[in-house]
Design an enzyme around this catalytic site. Sequence first.
Site, mmCIF file in Angstrom:
data_model
loop_
_atom_site.group_PDB
_atom_site.id
_atom_site.type_symbol
_atom_site.label_atom_id
_atom_site.label_comp_id
_atom_site.label_asym_id
_atom_site.label_seq_id
_atom_site.Cartn_x
_atom_site.Cartn_y
_atom_site.Cartn_z
ATOM 1 N N HIS A 93 0.839 -1.208 0.000
ATOM 2 C CA HIS A 93 0.000 0.000 0.000
ATOM 3 C C HIS A 93 0.868 1.249 0.000
ATOM 4 O O HIS A 93 1.984 1.249 0.504
ATOM 5 C CB HIS A 93 -0.961 0.021 1.187
ATOM 6 C CG HIS A 93 -0.305 -0.156 2.525
ATOM 7 N ND1 HIS A 93 0.060 -1.403 3.009
ATOM 8 C CD2 HIS A 93 0.071 0.739 3.476
ATOM 9 C CE1 HIS A 93 0.617 -1.256 4.210
ATOM 10 N NE2 HIS A 93 0.656 0.041 4.508
ATOM 11 N N HIS A 95 0.809 5.261 1.178
ATOM 12 C CA HIS A 95 0.156 6.285 1.997
ATOM 13 C C HIS A 95 0.177 7.608 1.233
ATOM 14 O O HIS A 95 1.238 8.025 0.754
ATOM 15 C CB HIS A 95 0.931 6.526 3.296
ATOM 16 C CG HIS A 95 0.921 5.400 4.276
ATOM 17 N ND1 HIS A 95 0.109 5.376 5.390
ATOM 18 C CD2 HIS A 95 1.648 4.246 4.329
ATOM 19 C CE1 HIS A 95 0.329 4.269 6.089
ATOM 20 N NE2 HIS A 95 1.266 3.568 5.464
#
Length: 133
Positions: A93, A95
């Site tokens: 992922h 941010h």
Amino acid sequence: MASIFSRIVAGEIPSWKVAEDERYYAFLDINPLAEGHTLVIPKKEVDYIFDLDAETYAGLWQFAGRVAKAVREAVPCKRVGVAVLGMEVPHAHIHLVPLQSEADLDFRKEKKQLSPERFAEIAAAIAAAFNKQ
Ligand code: AMP
């Protein structure tokens, strides 16, 4: 066992979704550094971002770029900062963090406490900006 993020994509765990396509999903971080802190993930579950196949990796950054533009439009900030940690959740992922200053990207600082209503409001604003691209 599926990662918590795969369970979010599957709809088994709720999230404040801001954007989605066939391969990627973006939602608000539940412990945000700033209002609008968003996570962008590939639906394909791979732990380490640099282990993604080249196409998924490139597509993830492209999708994150579109989400970052929507975040900046919806949340007043100077820039949208980017970080990749993966210390907590083993599902790649990115941010995206709205920044007023460099200090806003300090992951050691205390996280913002937001009401469910505020999360919903922010997610809706980012989603609206994304959907009109
Ligand atoms: P890291 O793996 O170190 O990049 O950190 C994982 C991030 O995911 C943290 O910022 C958490 O606040 C966030 N997070 C963990 N679980 C959830 C969830 N269910 N919904 C939204 N964000 C989450």
